[in-house]
Motif scaffolding. Structure first.
Motif: not given
Length: 112
Positions: A96, A77, A94, A9, A75, A6-7
């Motif tokens: 992952e 941004s 950010s 930020h 999650t 999952t990205t």
């Protein structure tokens, strides 16, 4: 079965700055209230002494953050962009997770 990363930020600063000097608690409390009103799940977290800042890919941003650090990760941004504008003197980035370098985005450094 592998979980896709999952990205996340984040904004990060000294723990003192984020938790004492700035009205971050008020901002987060208002966000929680708003999410409750619209039925949205919480997608942000305050992490004190975040371990993810030790990841090799975050070395450049991590060197700008005084220790002990704290971070707000999300999650979303746009929320992190809002916090960067609101708080100004914070690092933003950010990453992952889970990955080999960052297994747990919420992990804390125990001895800082």
């Amino acid at each position: 079965m592998s979980t896709s990363p999952t990205t996340y930020h984040f904004i990060a600063a000294s723990e003192e700055f984020l938790t004492v000097e700035e009205p971050l608690e008020e901002v987060l409390r208002e966000r929680v209230r708003n999410y409750g009103e619209v039925g949205k799940a919480i997608d942000f977290w305050l992490v004190r002494r975040p371990a993810f800042l030790k990841a090799p890919e975050l070395t450049e941003v991590a060197t700008t953050v005084p220790s002990p650090a704290a971070a707000v990760i999300s999650t979303d941004s746009k929320f992190i962009d809002f916090l960067k504008l609101r708080l100004e003197f914070v690092a933003k980035g950010s990453f992952e997770a889970p990955t080999a370098a960052i297994e747990d985005p919420f992990a804390q450094i125990v001895d800082a």
